[in-house]
Write a protein that holds these residues in place. Structure first.
Motif, PDB file in Angstrom:
ATOM      1  N   LEU A  43       0.977  -1.188  -0.009  1.00  0.00           N
ATOM      2  CA  LEU A  43       0.165   0.091   0.051  1.00  0.00           C
ATOM      3  C   LEU A  43       0.755   1.270   0.114  1.00  0.00           C
ATOM      4  O   LEU A  43       1.830   1.509   0.684  1.00  0.00           O
ATOM      5  N   ARG A  44       0.383   2.328  -0.483  1.00  0.00           N
ATOM      6  CA  ARG A  44       0.877   3.628  -0.535  1.00  0.00           C
ATOM      7  C   ARG A  44      -0.209   4.733  -0.208  1.00  0.00           C
ATOM      8  O   ARG A  44      -1.350   4.309  -0.752  1.00  0.00           O
ATOM      9  N   ALA A  45       0.567   5.878   0.202  1.00  0.00           N
ATOM     10  CA  ALA A  45      -0.618   6.868   0.259  1.00  0.00           C
ATOM     11  C   ALA A  45      -0.831   7.503  -0.855  1.00  0.00           C
ATOM     12  O   ALA A  45       0.044   7.952  -1.872  1.00  0.00           O
ATOM     13  N   TYR A  46      -1.941   7.979  -1.085  1.00  0.00           N
ATOM     14  CA  TYR A  46      -2.669   8.533  -2.651  1.00  0.00           C
ATOM     15  C   TYR A  46      -3.664   9.824  -2.375  1.00  0.00           C
ATOM     16  O   TYR A  46      -4.583   9.444  -1.520  1.00  0.00           O
ATOM     17  N   SER A  47      -3.362  10.895  -2.641  1.00  0.00           N
ATOM     18  CA  SER A  47      -4.297  12.047  -2.549  1.00  0.00           C
ATOM     19  C   SER A  47      -5.471  11.392  -3.356  1.00  0.00           C
ATOM     20  O   SER A  47      -5.514  10.910  -4.711  1.00  0.00           O
ATOM     21  N   ILE A  48      -6.729  11.499  -3.101  1.00  0.00           N
ATOM     22  CA  ILE A  48      -8.076  11.448  -3.756  1.00  0.00           C
ATOM     23  C   ILE A  48      -8.124  12.549  -4.673  1.00  0.00           C
ATOM     24  O   ILE A  48      -8.095  13.769  -4.098  1.00  0.00           O
ATOM     25  N   PHE A  59      -7.656   9.108  -8.992  1.00  0.00           N
ATOM     26  CA  PHE A  59      -6.149   9.227  -8.624  1.00  0.00           C
ATOM     27  C   PHE A  59      -5.206   9.498  -9.638  1.00  0.00           C
ATOM     28  O   PHE A  59      -5.612   9.251 -10.960  1.00  0.00           O
ATOM     29  N   TYR A  60      -4.127  10.394  -9.447  1.00  0.00           N
ATOM     30  CA  TYR A  60      -3.023  10.843 -10.258  1.00  0.00           C
ATOM     31  C   TYR A  60      -1.802  10.408  -9.962  1.00  0.00           C
ATOM     32  O   TYR A  60      -1.618  10.757  -8.725  1.00  0.00           O
ATOM     33  N   SER A  61      -1.238   9.596 -10.710  1.00  0.00           N
ATOM     34  CA  SER A  61       0.098   8.908 -10.258  1.00  0.00           C
ATOM     35  C   SER A  61       1.245   9.064 -10.982  1.00  0.00           C
ATOM     36  O   SER A  61       1.218   9.061 -12.293  1.00  0.00           O
ATOM     37  N   ILE A  62       2.317   9.060 -10.218  1.00  0.00           N
ATOM     38  CA  ILE A  62       3.612   8.735 -10.780  1.00  0.00           C
ATOM     39  C   ILE A  62       3.956   7.411 -11.243  1.00  0.00           C
ATOM     40  O   ILE A  62       3.280   6.542 -10.774  1.00  0.00           O
ATOM     41  N   LYS A  63       4.723   7.242 -12.091  1.00  0.00           N
ATOM     42  CA  LYS A  63       5.344   5.818 -12.352  1.00  0.00           C
ATOM     43  C   LYS A  63       6.814   5.914 -12.100  1.00  0.00           C
ATOM     44  O   LYS A  63       7.594   6.467 -12.825  1.00  0.00           O
ATOM     45  N   ASP A  66      11.359   1.659 -10.997  1.00  0.00           N
ATOM     46  CA  ASP A  66      11.733   0.416  -9.990  1.00  0.00           C
ATOM     47  C   ASP A  66      11.044   0.679  -8.678  1.00  0.00           C
ATOM     48  O   ASP A  66      11.261  -0.104  -7.635  1.00  0.00           O
ATOM     49  N   GLY A  67       9.871   1.223  -8.633  1.00  0.00           N
ATOM     50  CA  GLY A  67       8.828   1.674  -7.323  1.00  0.00           C
ATOM     51  C   GLY A  67       8.272   0.259  -7.142  1.00  0.00           C
ATOM     52  O   GLY A  67       7.687  -0.370  -8.097  1.00  0.00           O
ATOM     53  N   PRO A  68       8.255  -0.001  -5.854  1.00  0.00           N
ATOM     54  CA  PRO A  68       7.563  -1.529  -5.573  1.00  0.00           C
ATOM     55  C   PRO A  68       6.081  -1.222  -6.176  1.00  0.00           C
ATOM     56  O   PRO A  68       5.610  -2.149  -6.588  1.00  0.00           O
ATOM     57  N   LEU A  69       5.507  -0.139  -5.881  1.00  0.00           N
ATOM     58  CA  LEU A  69       4.101   0.051  -6.152  1.00  0.00           C
ATOM     59  C   LEU A  69       3.675   0.400  -7.608  1.00  0.00           C
ATOM     60  O   LEU A  69       3.189  -0.449  -8.458  1.00  0.00           O
ATOM     61  N   THR A  70       4.444   1.641  -8.029  1.00  0.00           N
ATOM     62  CA  THR A  70       3.848   1.887  -9.272  1.00  0.00           C
ATOM     63  C   THR A  70       4.511   1.319 -10.559  1.00  0.00           C
ATOM     64  O   THR A  70       4.157   1.442 -11.568  1.00  0.00           O
ATOM     65  N   SER A  71       5.698   0.528 -10.299  1.00  0.00           N
ATOM     66  CA  SER A  71       6.335  -0.437 -11.400  1.00  0.00           C
ATOM     67  C   SER A  71       5.047  -1.176 -11.795  1.00  0.00           C
ATOM     68  O   SER A  71       5.073  -1.762 -13.165  1.00  0.00           O
ATOM     69  N   GLY A 109       4.534  18.763  -9.445  1.00  0.00           N
ATOM     70  CA  GLY A 109       4.260  17.286  -9.771  1.00  0.00           C
ATOM     71  C   GLY A 109       3.046  16.805  -9.858  1.00  0.00           C
ATOM     72  O   GLY A 109       1.911  17.537  -9.977  1.00  0.00           O
ATOM     73  N   THR A 110       3.047  15.568  -9.099  1.00  0.00           N
ATOM     74  CA  THR A 110       1.706  14.812  -8.737  1.00  0.00           C
ATOM     75  C   THR A 110       1.160  15.654  -7.399  1.00  0.00           C
ATOM     76  O   THR A 110      -0.181  15.162  -7.223  1.00  0.00           O
ATOM     77  N   GLY A 111       1.873  16.567  -7.059  1.00  0.00           N
ATOM     78  CA  GLY A 111       1.087  17.345  -5.687  1.00  0.00           C
ATOM     79  C   GLY A 111      -0.150  18.186  -6.470  1.00  0.00           C
ATOM     80  O   GLY A 111      -1.027  18.765  -5.459  1.00  0.00           O
ATOM     81  N   LYS A 245       3.005  16.525   1.935  1.00  0.00           N
ATOM     82  CA  LYS A 245       4.035  16.140   1.096  1.00  0.00           C
ATOM     83  C   LYS A 245       3.213  15.456  -0.009  1.00  0.00           C
ATOM     84  O   LYS A 245       2.328  14.680   0.071  1.00  0.00           O
ATOM     85  N   ALA A 246       3.670  15.473  -1.375  1.00  0.00           N
ATOM     86  CA  ALA A 246       3.348  14.902  -2.315  1.00  0.00           C
ATOM     87  C   ALA A 246       3.890  13.299  -2.576  1.00  0.00           C
ATOM     88  O   ALA A 246       3.213  12.817  -3.040  1.00  0.00           O
ATOM     89  N   PHE A 247       5.154  13.404  -1.948  1.00  0.00           N
ATOM     90  CA  PHE A 247       5.523  12.177  -1.764  1.00  0.00           C
ATOM     91  C   PHE A 247       6.804  12.264  -0.777  1.00  0.00           C
ATOM     92  O   PHE A 247       7.178  13.130  -0.368  1.00  0.00           O
ATOM     93  N   VAL A 248       7.196  10.981  -0.292  1.00  0.00           N
ATOM     94  CA  VAL A 248       8.285  10.807   0.463  1.00  0.00           C
ATOM     95  C   VAL A 248       9.577  10.399   0.038  1.00  0.00           C
ATOM     96  O   VAL A 248       9.565   9.547  -1.011  1.00  0.00           O
ATOM     97  N   GLY A 249      10.650  10.986   0.402  1.00  0.00           N
ATOM     98  CA  GLY A 249      11.958  10.439  -0.637  1.00  0.00           C
ATOM     99  C   GLY A 249      12.885  11.638  -0.950  1.00  0.00           C
ATOM    100  O   GLY A 249      12.393  12.841  -1.405  1.00  0.00           O
TER     101      GLY A 249
END
Ligand SMILES: Cc1cc2nc3c(=O)[nH]c(=O)nc-3n(C[C@H](O)[C@H](O)[C@H](O)COP(=O)(O)OP(=O)(O)OC[C@H]3O[C@@H](n4cnc5c(N)ncnc54)[C@H](O)[C@@H]3O)c2cc1C
Ligand SMILES: NC(=O)c1ccc[n+]([C@@H]2O[C@H](COP(=O)([O-])OP(=O)(O)OC[C@H]3O[C@@H](n4cnc5c(N)ncnc54)[C@H](OP(=O)(O)O)[C@@H]3O)[C@@H](O)[C@H]2O)c1
Length: 252
Positions: A43-48, A59-63, A66-71, A109-111, A245-249
């Motif tokens: 699971l990952r956090a996603y803004s609705i 949902f609006y997503s990054i790809k 090598d991301g565990p979820l988005t790959s 970005g996805t923010g 935050k729009a993402f962690v990292g």
């Protein structure tokens, strides 16, 4: 999954049916994901990105290659299922801001995702006389999703009349040439954004702000808002601006 749209090789949006039991406030995020290889959900956090009144969820997503979820998530198709934990939370909500005249939405970005929700919520247009949405991306194509949401607002049967000429859209790019280039922080510091929009500088008596981008971006904008006299709020203590935050990292 009811619809999947790919915008670039790094960005896509998707819509899915909304569990009847899911209630949320526009701007909040949930945990979504896919079954993991060990049998436990990944699971990952996603803004609705859809507004609270919508029958579906968007949902609006990054790809991340090598991301565990988005790959894996980037390959979903209509008819596929995702996992959703129906516990919405977040600070980019109207309840966390004191009443004001003008709402600034600052995204990179996805923010943009939580603002895609808030812009389509009638409450935003009831609460504010004017809304300014800024979106900064590296490249022009990365602005497309946000631009389409902004353009769709005026034709929206529910929102269109309310929006009228009260929405100001300010897209900028930093690494590819476009009509307006530069980090939004630089454009605020130089005063260029206010000259471009014909607006006075930020004023805590009038302006409210929501911020969503990388940690580094959030910290830089926060410093500028605080310099202008706005104070950070929270659900428990509404004030003049809120940040998420729009993402962690990738740190600061
Ligand atoms: C409160 C909150 C809300 C979020 N909302 C969204 C959302 O609406 N849409 C979305 O795409 N992501 C969102 N994220 C990020 C999301 O939770 C995941 O990190 C993302 O889906 C990537 O997952 P992953 O497992 O593929 O890679 P991860 O292991 O989670 O991330 C790998 C790396 O990719 C980068 N990265 C991750 N997400 C992004 C992003 N969105 N933009 C740019 N770089 C990124 C970071 O450098 C990160 O270290 C949100 C995160 C938080 C904390
Ligand atoms: N976008 C791509 O094409 C691309 C390609 C490969 C990998 N990645 C990786 O993906 C991750 C996220 O990329 P992203 O482009 O979505 O997000 P990002 O790096 O946060 O950048 C998004 C936008 O925000 C701006 N920005 C970043 N930090 C800022 C700050 N402190 N103040 C003001 N503006 C700021 C960037 O400007 P600047 O351009 O000036 O930084 C850019 O226009 C990064 O780890 C990156 O290495 C991205």
């Amino acid at each position: 999954m009811t619809e999947v749209r790919h915008y670039t090789d790094r960005l896509f949006a998707f819509r899915c049916t909304r569990p009847r039991s899911l209630r949320f406030r526009s701007g909040e995020f949930v945990m979504i994901g896919l079954p993991g290889e060990n049998g436990r959900p990944l699971l990952r956090a996603y803004s609705i990105a859809s507004p609270a009144w919508d029958d579906e969820l968007e949902f609006y997503s990054i790809k991340v290659p090598d991301g565990p979820l988005t790959s894996r998530l980037q390959h979903i198709r209509p008819g596929d299922a995702i996992i959703l934990r129906p516990k919405p939370v977040g600070t980019l909500v109207h309840d966390a801001l004191l009443p004001g005249r003008r709402l600034w939405l600052f995204a990179t970005g996805t923010g943009f995702a939580p603002f895609a929700s808030l812009l389509r919520d009638p409450e935003t247009w009831e609460k504010y006389e004017e809304v300014v949405v800024t979106h900064t991306c590296r490249e022009v194509a990365e602005l497309t999703y946000g631009r389409e949401i902004v353009e769709s607002l005026r034709e929206d049967p529910l929102i269109g009349e309310m929006v009228g000429d009260r929405l100001r859209y300010y897209p900028t790019t930093t690494r590819e040439a476009s009509a307006k280039m530069g980090r939004i922080t630089t454009l605020i510091e130089s005063g260029e954004i206010f000259r471009d929009l014909g607006l006075p500088p930020l004023d805590p008596a009038v302006d409210r702000a929501m911020v969503c981008g990388s940690l580094a971006f959030n910290l830089d904008i926060k410093a500028l808002l605080e310099k202008a006299g706005l104070r950070e709020g929270a659900n428990s203590e509404p004030r003049e601006f809120v940040v998420e935050k729009a993402f962690v990292g990738d740190g600061v």
